[in-house]
Each structure stands twice: as C-alpha cells, then as structure tokens.
Design a protein around this motif. Structure first.
Motif, mmCIF file in Angstrom:
data_model
loop_
_atom_site.group_PDB
_atom_site.id
_atom_site.type_symbol
_atom_site.label_atom_id
_atom_site.label_comp_id
_atom_site.label_asym_id
_atom_site.label_seq_id
_atom_site.Cartn_x
_atom_site.Cartn_y
_atom_site.Cartn_z
ATOM 1 N N SER A 70 35.115 -9.511 21.522
ATOM 2 C CA SER A 70 36.068 -10.314 20.767
ATOM 3 C C SER A 70 35.417 -10.816 19.488
ATOM 4 O O SER A 70 34.292 -11.318 19.505
ATOM 5 N N ASP B 261 36.328 -13.249 16.282
ATOM 6 C CA ASP B 261 37.314 -14.196 15.791
ATOM 7 C C ASP B 261 37.102 -14.543 14.322
ATOM 8 O O ASP B 261 37.240 -15.684 13.910
ATOM 9 N N LEU C 18 45.909 -12.784 20.308
ATOM 10 C CA LEU C 18 45.258 -12.920 21.611
ATOM 11 C C LEU C 18 46.217 -12.459 22.701
ATOM 12 O O LEU C 18 47.447 -12.561 22.549
ATOM 13 N N ARG D 97 45.830 -14.486 30.821
ATOM 14 C CA ARG D 97 44.497 -15.087 30.804
ATOM 15 C C ARG D 97 43.451 -14.231 31.513
ATOM 16 O O ARG D 97 42.247 -14.397 31.287
ATOM 17 N N ARG E 281 41.008 -13.566 26.803
ATOM 18 C CA ARG E 281 41.238 -13.695 25.359
ATOM 19 C C ARG E 281 40.692 -12.505 24.583
ATOM 20 O O ARG E 281 40.324 -12.609 23.418
ATOM 21 N N CYS F 134 51.220 -10.277 23.614
ATOM 22 C CA CYS F 134 50.321 -11.001 22.710
ATOM 23 C C CYS F 134 50.942 -12.277 22.175
ATOM 24 O O CYS F 134 52.156 -12.462 22.176
#
Length: 666
Positions: A169, A171, A205, A209, A213, A257
């Motif tokens: 991931s 960000d 995202l 869960r 993420r 998403c």
C-alpha cells in the motif's frame, strides 16, 4: 497463444490516459501511463550514442511485445547475466558483505511518468529471458523512497511476460519509479520493452476490512488466475487477460471501494511507521543513533531515555558479555551489519560505547542503503570512521558534494578503496577533494559519473597508488587518461567501456604497455578506435587475464589485424576471459590462436561469421578449463553441432541464440 495483432487490439487502450473509475464521481480517475523519461541507470548493453539495446527504449508503449525468442534492438538490455561476471578476474569484492540483503540488486533503472498517481499496479513488459526484477520502489514528493515490492530472482518459462507483482500500500502520489534487477539466475541477457504504471488521482481503499486497506489484496481476490503455480509473484501471468481485474474493479467500483474523506494515511504517516524496507526489515540508520549530550566525563541520554528498571534488566546480559576480552568482543561485532550495530547502540551505555569502536568501521558498504544515505547519515557515520579504509557509496545520490567533502575531510585520509558508481553529484570539485585527501587510493570506481569533466579527471594525476580504475560511461579524454596511467604504474584493472567517443584506445593501449606492466584486465566495450596497433601494444602486457573487446571492431577499416591478435593470445598465457563480440574482421587464422589459451574459462564470440565448426571444436579440445562459450549469431555453427557439444562437454555452458542477421549498433 494469440497473435500479436490480437494482442495489440486487446491492449490498444493501455496508454497514457485517464479513465473514470466511478459512475457517481467523475472527478476521480484511473490513470494508465507508460514511461515518459529515463532518469538514470546502472548499465546498458548498447553504446552511449546508440538506441540499440539502450535504456531509452523503455520509454513509451511496447514496440515488440509479445514477440519472443529473437534479439530486438529496440528493447532495453543490461550488460550481464548469470554468474559469469562474478567469476571473472575483474570481479569486485564486497567491502562489508554482512550488509548485503539475501537478494542483492546488480542493476537498476529510474523512470519518470507524466502524472503523479497513487500506484495500484506496475507492469513490466519482458520480451526475452524474464525473471530478473527483484525490487520496485516509488519516490514520494519529498524525494524519499518507498519499497512497493521485493522478491527473489525467478526461473520462469522462456515466454513473453507482463510481470505485475503485488504492491505494498502506497498512500502518496508518485511519478518516479525505480526497478532493480538481479541477473544471477538468467541463462542469457534479459530484454525489457516497456513499464506501465496504473494508478489513481485520488486515494481509494477497499470497503472490506479483511483486505487490510490494500487495493492489491482486493485485486488478488478478484483475480482468479492468482497465484499462478509457475509464476507465483505475478498478478498478470496471462498477458491476454492482463489487467482484467482492474477493469472489473472499475466497473464495480461502488461495490468494492471507497474514497476516504480525510487522508489519514498520508505519506508522512506511512513513513513514520515504515521508513524503508530491505527484504522486509525496517532500516533507518541515522534515526537509530541514540541522542546524547556531552558531559565532562560521561555521556547521558537526552532522547529515548532508558529507565532505571530497564537499565537493571539489561545489566545481567551486559555483565555476561563484559567478561569477554576487548579483542573477542571486537571480532564478534565485526560480523554485524550496520543496522544491527546501530540498534545495539540503543540498548544501554555499555553497548553504545562498544559500537563506537572505530575498528568496526574500517570497511563501510553503504550501497544496500542507497535510499536513506543522506547528509544526516553521513554526519552520523563520520565520527565513527577514524580508521576507514574502504568505502562504497555506489547508487547513493541524496547528498551534496559539500557533504561528501566534509565526510572525506573527517575520515578520508586513510582510504584505499572508494566506489562512487552512479553518484550523480560527483563533479570536478569532488574529484579535487578526493585527489587531495585520499592519497592512498588503490581502487577508485566512478561508473556513470558523467558530471565529471576533463579538469576533474586531471586531478587524479595526483594519485600514484591506483591498481583498479573504473571509468565506465564517463567523459575522460585520451591525454588525461594517459597522464593518470603514467603516475599509477601498478594499475591492474582498467574499465573504460562505453567511452569510445572521447578516447583513442590505441594511444591508451600504448601507454598501458609503457607504464602498467602488471595489467590484468582491460574492458574496452564499444571502443571502436581499437586497431592492430593497440592490440600489439596490449600483447606486451603479459599478465593479462581478461580482455573485453566487445563491439571494438574498428568501423570502416579494411586492413584487418595482421598477426597482432595472434601475438596477443600467444604472449598472454594467463588469459581466462576473452570477449570478442562482433569482432567482424577476425579471420579463421586469428581465431585458431585462441587454442593457445590453456587457462581460458570464458569466451564470447557472438556474431563472428568467420568462426567454423572445426575451429570451435578445437576450443573444446585445447582449452580444458573452458566453462562458458557464447556462439550466438555465428552463422556457420549449426544447432546440431551445439547439441553434440552439449552432450560431449556438459561442464561447458554453451550459449547459442537463433541465427539472424546481426544488427549494427549505430
């Protein structure tokens, strides 16, 4: 397998463009783009002024994919493969091998894209001998690097491949990627056609869960072909259906998403938790440094203070360790990598004092930490390196010339080995400092340091102890190099590959004969000014163990080489590696002289049309130590002969690519 035309039709929409991914919010886009620019690279098969096999060929959309099994000059190829270069007499020895990760990167390329995006996929178009990509990095807006993926080199089928590994991931937005390669498992040169970056203009995202993420985790559940049993690190093993999972994600965006209203997982937050990864381990050298304030006779903590109870708990182990002699402790600590030494210094005062010992820092290999070596890191290390002898700063480019000069002023006077490969900041000023402070240098490596001008190289005339000098793809000129060689008569290894537009190789060879009688290896890759005069001169360097004359054939010459080549091979009886790639004017008589090299281990004869089956067979008979021979594009050598030799001489790795007309590197 579909036809190329079918594939091109299927993939024609994959280019630099924006595609809406949500029906309700057209302000958010999926961006698919190919490389805009190559920022830097460590090596390329092609010459400095060539577009054949050059790094620039990775720019733009694919041009040959999904063709495979031939040699395409419009692709990007690097100079090495397999274990052979690590076995050559000119091989480099690691200064601090304990710093190396389990999988070491041997080459890299930095590429730039048009638009910064949140990356969700990087797809590498491999058209020949896939499997060498081992790391993918992304650069954030503050020029810090984040590891998107790392994995081992792979042995995969010899077919075209779009390699799309699962990404961590990320960000923050990026438009700069770095690919790193390890070629140790390759049977032959790899070729890359393009690199596609797919990302979003806004952070998205997964709703579920369970995907933690991570969009990559979501794509894994959508992708029914992952994992592939023969390509377990690849999300797109079937290039015909490449990126269908992303197409599905786009069509069902609202179902899978969300767009976070508050960017709580910004790049700063990510770096606070995971500064960098090296094989899955967190590393941050200069922040591992415990903070102290100086007192008259003691040093006290001012940050990360150890409580009294914690100190007492650690004393038992400290006392057990302290019964060992200082010499034994030093020997133990010498086996620790730099990261472990930094962490050990944070345990307590006793261990911190131990890791300050300058005897632990006589050799410093910082290349594996290229992504975090900065001004702060150099400052942190400088005061520890009182006895520093060997320093490798290759690939590190996040410091300035003044930072390096301060470091050398502090701990450079005893240096005997210095490697600065691909350090973009190295210029004439840095060369002046090196030649002034580092008077005892035996080795200096400046590969790809193309900011150094002739005046900077002239400073090296002040050195007199050089035994190894690497100037691959630099701008050094003939007279300057000759002056350096006159002063450094103990020169044993010289690499001037890729410098042909600046050098008269014949003059350099004559200077080597006159000034450097102990020469063991010479790399003249792409040096088109070599003639019989230069070969004659090198024949007097009787300690030669390695010569690379790849693509050295003097263009336009019709005189041939006379007996100079035979004289070289007969007088240099220690030769172990001889590369003669596309040496067009060699005759059958010249080639027979190779049978005089009884110590020959590696022989590259790619593209020699004068090579016959009889001469080739003589190599196997008369060169008992032969381990590798490349007979690719030798038109007179049949596949049937290759198969026979492979059965008769299984200890020799025989390379043979499909015969076709050779393409001149222009």
């Amino acid at each position: 397998m579909s036809s190329p035309s079918h594939f091109n039709y299927h993939m024609k929409n994959i280019s630099f463009r924006s595609q809406p991914i949500g029906k309700q919010d057209d302000d958010h886009f999926l961006v698919e783009q190919f490389v805009k620019n190559v920022l830097s690279f460590s090596s390329q098969y092609g010459g400095s002024n060539s577009i054949s096999y050059a790094a620039v060929n990775i720019i733009g959309s694919y041009s040959t994919f999904p063709e495979y099994g031939r040699d395409y000059r419009r692709t990007f190829a690097m100079r090495t493969y397999g274990p052979w270069w690590d076995k050559a007499p000119s091989r480099s020895i690691d200064y601090m091998p304990q710093n190396n990760t389990e999988v070491m990167s041997q080459d890299y390329i930095n590429v730039e894209y048009h638009e910064a995006v949140y990356p969700i996929r990087v797809s590498i178009y491999e058209t020949y001998n896939p499997g060498s990509v081992v790391r993918i990095w992304a650069q954030d807006p503050n020029n810090r690097w984040f590891l998107l993926w790392n994995g081992p080199p792979q042995i995969v089928p010899s077919t075209p491949r779009i390699f799309s590994p699962p990404l961590r991931s990320c960000d923050f937005k990026t438009k700069t990627l770095r690919l790193e390669f390890n070629h140790s498992l390759l049977d032959y040169y790899t070729e890359l056609d393009a690199v596609l970056l797919i990302g979003t203009t806004d952070l998205i995202l997964p709703k579920d869960r369970s995907h933690k993420r991570s969009i990559t985790n979501l794509l894994k559940t959508i992708n029914c072909k992952y994992p592939c049993h023969w390509d377990i690190h690849n999300l797109t093993p079937d290039y015909e259906d490449a990126h269908m999972d992303i197409v599905h994600l786009r069509e069902t965006f609202d179902e899978h998403c969300i767009m976070p209203k508050h960017k709580m997982f910004c790049a700063k937050h990510v770096y606070a938790k995971t500064l960098c990864y090296i094989s899955g381990k967190v590393l941050n050298l200069y922040k591992s440094k415990p903070q102290f304030k100086k007192g008259s006779n003691s040093i006290a903590f001012t940050h990360n203070r150890v409580s009294l109870n914690e100190s007492k708990k650690s004393l038992h182990g400290t006392q057990s360790f302290s019964v060992l002699s200082h010499e034994i402790i030093t020997k133990i600590l010498r086996n620790l990598d730099l990261m472990s030494l930094c962490r050990m210094g944070r345990v307590n005062k006793y261990f911190n004092n131990l890791v300050q010992n300058p005897l632990l820092y006589k050799s410093l290999n910082l290349k594996p930490y290229w992504h975090i070596i900065s001004t702060k890191a150099l400052h942190y290390l400088a005061f520890k390196c009182k006895y520093l002898r060997r320093l490798d700063l290759s690939w590190c480019d996040s410091f300035s010339v003044s930072d390096l000069e301060k470091f050398l002023d502090t701990c450079g006077s005893l240096l005997t080995h210095l490697r600065l490969d691909c350090c973009s900041c190295i210029d004439d000023s840095a060369m002046l400092k090196i030649s002034t402070v580092c008077k005892n240098l035996n080795e200096l490596s400046l590969r790809n340091c193309d900011s150094i001008k002739d005046q900077g190289f002239l400073c090296l005339e002040n050195l007199e102890s050089l035994e190894r000098l690497d100037l691959y793809r630099t701008r050094i000129k003939t007279q300057t190099l000759c002056k350096i060689l006159r002063k450094n008569r103990r020169m044993r290894h010289l690499d001037i590959g890729g410098t042909y537009e600046y050098l008269n190789v014949d003059e350099v060879a004559m200077e080597l004969r006159n000034s450097c009688p102990d020469l063991e290896s010479i790399d003249l890759w792409q040096a088109h000014t070599l003639t019989s005069q230069g070969i004659d001169a090198l024949a007097d360097c009787k300690n030669l163990r390695e010569v690379d004359f790849g693509w050295c054939d003097s263009r336009g010459s019709t005189t041939g080489y006379g007996d100079s080549f035979r004289r070289l091979l007969s007088s240099c009886e220690h030769l172990e590696k001889v590369f003669l790639v596309y040496f067009r004017q060699l005759t059958e008589h010249d080639l027979r002289a190779l049978t005089l090299c009884k110590n020959l281990k590696q022989l590259d004869l790619l593209g020699l049309r004068s090579l016959t089956t009889e001469v080739c067979y003589a190599f196997f008979i008369n060169c008992p130590k032969l381990e590798m021979i490349d007979l690719s594009f030798c038109n007179n050598i049949t596949d049937h002969s290759i198969q026979q030799w492979q059965q008769m001489y299984p200890h020799v790795a025989i390379k043979k690519q499909p015969t076709q007309d050779m393409i001149s590197l222009v």
